[in-house]
Design a protein around this motif. Structure first.
Motif, PDB file in Angstrom:
ATOM      1  N   TRP A  21     -39.131 -28.480 -20.580  1.00 56.86           N
ATOM      2  CA  TRP A  21     -38.130 -27.448 -20.318  1.00 56.86           C
ATOM      3  C   TRP A  21     -37.022 -27.899 -19.375  1.00 56.86           C
ATOM      4  O   TRP A  21     -36.021 -27.217 -19.222  1.00 56.86           O
ATOM      5  CB  TRP A  21     -38.796 -26.187 -19.783  1.00 56.86           C
ATOM      6  CG  TRP A  21     -39.695 -26.387 -18.590  1.00 56.86           C
ATOM      7  CD1 TRP A  21     -41.049 -26.534 -18.606  1.00 56.86           C
ATOM      8  CD2 TRP A  21     -39.295 -26.480 -17.221  1.00 56.86           C
ATOM      9  NE1 TRP A  21     -41.533 -26.706 -17.327  1.00 56.86           N
ATOM     10  CE2 TRP A  21     -40.475 -26.676 -16.452  1.00 56.86           C
ATOM     11  CE3 TRP A  21     -38.063 -26.407 -16.564  1.00 56.86           C
ATOM     12  CZ2 TRP A  21     -40.451 -26.809 -15.066  1.00 56.86           C
ATOM     13  CZ3 TRP A  21     -38.029 -26.541 -15.179  1.00 56.86           C
ATOM     14  CH2 TRP A  21     -39.215 -26.740 -14.448  1.00 56.86           C
ATOM     15  N   TYR A  22     -37.185 -29.036 -18.745  1.00 61.06           N
ATOM     16  CA  TYR A  22     -36.161 -29.539 -17.842  1.00 61.06           C
ATOM     17  C   TYR A  22     -35.423 -30.694 -18.535  1.00 61.06           C
ATOM     18  O   TYR A  22     -35.876 -31.830 -18.541  1.00 61.06           O
ATOM     19  CB  TYR A  22     -36.779 -30.030 -16.531  1.00 61.06           C
ATOM     20  CG  TYR A  22     -35.763 -30.338 -15.425  1.00 61.06           C
ATOM     21  CD1 TYR A  22     -35.763 -29.611 -14.244  1.00 61.06           C
ATOM     22  CD2 TYR A  22     -34.815 -31.349 -15.563  1.00 61.06           C
ATOM     23  CE1 TYR A  22     -34.852 -29.878 -13.225  1.00 61.06           C
ATOM     24  CE2 TYR A  22     -33.895 -31.617 -14.569  1.00 61.06           C
ATOM     25  CZ  TYR A  22     -33.922 -30.885 -13.396  1.00 61.06           C
ATOM     26  OH  TYR A  22     -33.012 -31.164 -12.401  1.00 61.06           O
ATOM     27  N   SER A  23     -34.310 -30.364 -19.158  1.00 59.40           N
ATOM     28  CA  SER A  23     -33.433 -31.371 -19.773  1.00 59.40           C
ATOM     29  C   SER A  23     -34.173 -32.278 -20.753  1.00 59.40           C
ATOM     30  O   SER A  23     -33.832 -33.453 -20.892  1.00 59.40           O
ATOM     31  CB  SER A  23     -32.778 -32.215 -18.669  1.00 59.40           C
ATOM     32  OG  SER A  23     -31.736 -33.011 -19.183  1.00 59.40           O
ATOM     33  N   LYS A  28     -39.308 -35.202 -15.401  1.00 57.24           N
ATOM     34  CA  LYS A  28     -38.716 -34.159 -14.564  1.00 57.24           C
ATOM     35  C   LYS A  28     -39.422 -32.822 -14.781  1.00 57.24           C
ATOM     36  O   LYS A  28     -39.664 -32.072 -13.835  1.00 57.24           O
ATOM     37  CB  LYS A  28     -37.217 -34.048 -14.853  1.00 57.24           C
ATOM     38  CG  LYS A  28     -36.441 -35.307 -14.451  1.00 57.24           C
ATOM     39  CD  LYS A  28     -34.971 -35.222 -14.833  1.00 57.24           C
ATOM     40  CE  LYS A  28     -34.235 -36.510 -14.495  1.00 57.24           C
ATOM     41  NZ  LYS A  28     -32.806 -36.476 -14.893  1.00 57.24           N
ATOM     42  N   THR A  29     -39.761 -32.522 -16.039  1.00 58.42           N
ATOM     43  CA  THR A  29     -40.488 -31.290 -16.327  1.00 58.42           C
ATOM     44  C   THR A  29     -41.827 -31.275 -15.615  1.00 58.42           C
ATOM     45  O   THR A  29     -42.189 -30.297 -14.949  1.00 58.42           O
ATOM     46  CB  THR A  29     -40.703 -31.131 -17.844  1.00 58.42           C
ATOM     47  OG1 THR A  29     -39.432 -31.010 -18.492  1.00 58.42           O
ATOM     48  CG2 THR A  29     -41.548 -29.893 -18.151  1.00 58.42           C
ATOM     49  N   HIS A  30     -42.577 -32.369 -15.736  1.00 57.33           N
ATOM     50  CA  HIS A  30     -43.921 -32.380 -15.157  1.00 57.33           C
ATOM     51  C   HIS A  30     -43.899 -32.519 -13.640  1.00 57.33           C
ATOM     52  O   HIS A  30     -44.858 -32.116 -12.973  1.00 57.33           O
ATOM     53  CB  HIS A  30     -44.755 -33.478 -15.809  1.00 57.33           C
ATOM     54  CG  HIS A  30     -45.145 -33.168 -17.218  1.00 57.33           C
ATOM     55  ND1 HIS A  30     -45.414 -31.882 -17.644  1.00 57.33           N
ATOM     56  CD2 HIS A  30     -45.312 -33.965 -18.317  1.00 57.33           C
ATOM     57  CE1 HIS A  30     -45.725 -31.906 -18.930  1.00 57.33           C
ATOM     58  NE2 HIS A  30     -45.675 -33.155 -19.351  1.00 57.33           N
ATOM     59  N   ALA A 143     -29.690 -26.740 -13.281  1.00 53.65           N
ATOM     60  CA  ALA A 143     -28.619 -26.378 -14.217  1.00 53.65           C
ATOM     61  C   ALA A 143     -28.976 -26.724 -15.659  1.00 53.65           C
ATOM     62  O   ALA A 143     -28.548 -26.033 -16.592  1.00 53.65           O
ATOM     63  CB  ALA A 143     -27.324 -27.080 -13.815  1.00 53.65           C
ATOM     64  N   GLU A 144     -29.764 -27.783 -15.859  1.00 56.91           N
ATOM     65  CA  GLU A 144     -30.111 -28.232 -17.205  1.00 56.91           C
ATOM     66  C   GLU A 144     -31.498 -27.756 -17.634  1.00 56.91           C
ATOM     67  O   GLU A 144     -32.018 -28.199 -18.655  1.00 56.91           O
ATOM     68  CB  GLU A 144     -30.033 -29.759 -17.282  1.00 56.91           C
ATOM     69  CG  GLU A 144     -28.643 -30.318 -17.009  1.00 56.91           C
ATOM     70  CD  GLU A 144     -28.592 -31.834 -17.053  1.00 56.91           C
ATOM     71  OE1 GLU A 144     -29.649 -32.458 -17.307  1.00 56.91           O
ATOM     72  OE2 GLU A 144     -27.510 -32.397 -16.843  1.00 56.91           O
ATOM     73  N   ALA A 145     -32.090 -26.857 -16.868  1.00 52.32           N
ATOM     74  CA  ALA A 145     -33.435 -26.364 -17.185  1.00 52.32           C
ATOM     75  C   ALA A 145     -33.359 -25.102 -18.040  1.00 52.32           C
ATOM     76  O   ALA A 145     -32.315 -24.472 -18.159  1.00 52.32           O
ATOM     77  CB  ALA A 145     -34.199 -26.077 -15.899  1.00 52.32           C
ATOM     78  N   GLU A 151     -34.306 -19.552 -13.184  1.00 53.91           N
ATOM     79  CA  GLU A 151     -34.362 -18.303 -12.427  1.00 53.91           C
ATOM     80  C   GLU A 151     -35.561 -18.295 -11.483  1.00 53.91           C
ATOM     81  O   GLU A 151     -35.455 -17.876 -10.315  1.00 53.91           O
ATOM     82  CB  GLU A 151     -34.446 -17.119 -13.391  1.00 53.91           C
ATOM     83  CG  GLU A 151     -34.392 -15.764 -12.703  1.00 53.91           C
ATOM     84  CD  GLU A 151     -34.496 -14.608 -13.692  1.00 53.91           C
ATOM     85  OE1 GLU A 151     -34.641 -13.457 -13.227  1.00 53.91           O
ATOM     86  OE2 GLU A 151     -34.447 -14.853 -14.916  1.00 53.91           O
ATOM     87  N   LEU A 152     -36.721 -18.748 -11.966  1.00 57.11           N
ATOM     88  CA  LEU A 152     -37.934 -18.788 -11.140  1.00 57.11           C
ATOM     89  C   LEU A 152     -37.744 -19.661  -9.906  1.00 57.11           C
ATOM     90  O   LEU A 152     -37.995 -19.234  -8.770  1.00 57.11           O
ATOM     91  CB  LEU A 152     -39.111 -19.315 -11.965  1.00 57.11           C
ATOM     92  CG  LEU A 152     -40.405 -19.607 -11.188  1.00 57.11           C
ATOM     93  CD1 LEU A 152     -41.042 -18.303 -10.703  1.00 57.11           C
ATOM     94  CD2 LEU A 152     -41.384 -20.406 -12.050  1.00 57.11           C
ATOM     95  N   PHE A 153     -37.292 -20.889 -10.115  1.00 47.94           N
ATOM     96  CA  PHE A 153     -37.183 -21.832  -9.006  1.00 47.94           C
ATOM     97  C   PHE A 153     -36.043 -21.473  -8.053  1.00 47.94           C
ATOM     98  O   PHE A 153     -36.156 -21.700  -6.848  1.00 47.94           O
ATOM     99  CB  PHE A 153     -37.044 -23.264  -9.531  1.00 47.94           C
ATOM    100  CG  PHE A 153     -38.362 -23.899  -9.890  1.00 47.94           C
ATOM    101  CD1 PHE A 153     -39.103 -24.575  -8.931  1.00 47.94           C
ATOM    102  CD2 PHE A 153     -38.867 -23.812 -11.176  1.00 47.94           C
ATOM    103  CE1 PHE A 153     -40.327 -25.147  -9.245  1.00 47.94           C
ATOM    104  CE2 PHE A 153     -40.092 -24.386 -11.503  1.00 47.94           C
ATOM    105  CZ  PHE A 153     -40.827 -25.058 -10.544  1.00 47.94           C
ATOM    106  N   GLU A 154     -34.975 -20.913  -8.574  1.00 49.58           N
ATOM    107  CA  GLU A 154     -33.870 -20.525  -7.687  1.00 49.58           C
ATOM    108  C   GLU A 154     -34.237 -19.299  -6.859  1.00 49.58           C
ATOM    109  O   GLU A 154     -33.874 -19.217  -5.678  1.00 49.58           O
ATOM    110  CB  GLU A 154     -32.595 -20.285  -8.497  1.00 49.58           C
ATOM    111  CG  GLU A 154     -31.992 -21.585  -9.026  1.00 49.58           C
ATOM    112  CD  GLU A 154     -30.600 -21.403  -9.600  1.00 49.58           C
ATOM    113  OE1 GLU A 154     -30.190 -20.237  -9.841  1.00 49.58           O
ATOM    114  OE2 GLU A 154     -29.916 -22.429  -9.817  1.00 49.58           O
ATOM    115  N   TRP A 155     -34.945 -18.337  -7.466  1.00 51.48           N
ATOM    116  CA  TRP A 155     -35.429 -17.178  -6.701  1.00 51.48           C
ATOM    117  C   TRP A 155     -36.361 -17.630  -5.583  1.00 51.48           C
ATOM    118  O   TRP A 155     -36.226 -17.211  -4.429  1.00 51.48           O
ATOM    119  CB  TRP A 155     -36.144 -16.217  -7.657  1.00 51.48           C
ATOM    120  CG  TRP A 155     -37.084 -15.260  -6.991  1.00 51.48           C
ATOM    121  CD1 TRP A 155     -36.760 -14.145  -6.270  1.00 51.48           C
ATOM    122  CD2 TRP A 155     -38.524 -15.338  -6.970  1.00 51.48           C
ATOM    123  NE1 TRP A 155     -37.913 -13.523  -5.813  1.00 51.48           N
ATOM    124  CE2 TRP A 155     -39.004 -14.237  -6.227  1.00 51.48           C
ATOM    125  CE3 TRP A 155     -39.447 -16.238  -7.524  1.00 51.48           C
ATOM    126  CZ2 TRP A 155     -40.367 -14.004  -6.021  1.00 51.48           C
ATOM    127  CZ3 TRP A 155     -40.797 -16.009  -7.319  1.00 51.48           C
ATOM    128  CH2 TRP A 155     -41.240 -14.911  -6.568  1.00 51.48           C
TER     129      TRP A 155
END
Length: 261
Positions: A21-23, A28-30, A143-145, A151-155
């Motif tokens: 889910w990350y780019s 990076k995802t894991h 930004a690329e996720a 939303e989860l990580f930014e919150w």
């Protein structure tokens, strides 16, 4: 001074969310999946420790902030754990990882460390997460996720910045010993890096990508050449070594405005 607000989030992760889910990056995802595996029990350890200490806090304002800290961390634990369902659906198995994590947290750290060292460790963890939170929001790391993961990580990042002083102030309320603070940071960083690495290896093993050269090229990008997380975390973490350090000295509260109100 920042008002700490307990928000009741309710993330719903669609089952069709991309495996990477990350780019579209396995590494990076894991890397961030491993953080999601670590957070729920790590948050439980922190809030349980702070909760037991609250009665000993004489400063009324700090006591209120500590209570709000507990509320926020409880929400973080719940919301990150929801994503475990997606990981299980994708075939990942991490029960052994969780058993080991819980043994270290609840059988070793919780039962055998003194309250001073537990609070020093938590203050160190909170400094680390505050550094990552600042990078997350300042550089729009996600930004690329996938939007829901962004939303989860930014919150979570915004709330980490919002309550960044609490664990440190609770620690300082029982001791201002610099050596204990330093050892707490060393324990915290060793703990985080060890379990993030273990979670990462577990995920990559399931994907049969441990020997994939592209994966380790992605690691170099994330840590050293593109996002440069390792270098930035290291440079920011040095601040913690100052004798007169306090989390409020870092001007980053403005970053949370676009994420939470």
């Amino acid at each position: 001074m920042c008002q700490i607000t307990v928000r009741h989030a309710n993330f719903n992760f669609p089952e069709q969310i991309d495996r990477y889910w990350y780019s579209n990056s396995p590494f990076k995802t894991h890397f961030f999946n491993s953080i999601t595996l670590l957070f729920p029990d790590g948050e439980q350890f922190m809030l349980r420790t702070i909760k037991r200490q609250i009665k000993q806090i004489e400063n009324v304002q700090l006591k209120q902030e500590a209570s709000a800290f507990i509320g926020q961390e409880a929400q973080h634990a719940v919301q990150h754990e929801k994503f475990w369902h997606n990981l299980w659906q994708q075939g990942y198995k991490f029960d052994t990882y969780l058993r080991f994590l819980r043994f270290i947290l609840f059988n070793v750290c919780e039962h055998h460390l003194s309250i001073k060292f537990k609070l020093a460790m938590i203050a160190g963890v909170e400094h680390f997460t505050n550094v990552i939170a600042e990078l997350t929001l300042k550089e729009e790391l996600f930004a690329e996720a996938e939007p829901i993961m962004k939303e989860l990580f930014e919150w979570h990042a915004a709330e980490e910045i919002e309550h960044k002083t609490v664990a440190y102030d609770v620690f300082q309320s029982i001791t201002k010993n610099y050596l204990i603070r330093l050892l707490g940071m060393i324990i915290a960083y060793t703990f985080i890096l060890s379990f993030v690495s273990l979670g990462l290896v577990t995920m990559l093993y399931h994907d049969k990508k441990l020997l994939d050269v592209k994966v380790w090229q992605e690691m170099l990008q994330l840590f050293f050449t593109k996002e440069k997380i390792f270098l930035k975390v290291f440079s920011h973490s040095i601040e913690y070594l100052k004798i007169n350090f306090h989390p409020s000295q870092r001007d980053n509260l403005f970053l949370i405005k676009r994420v939470i109100s």
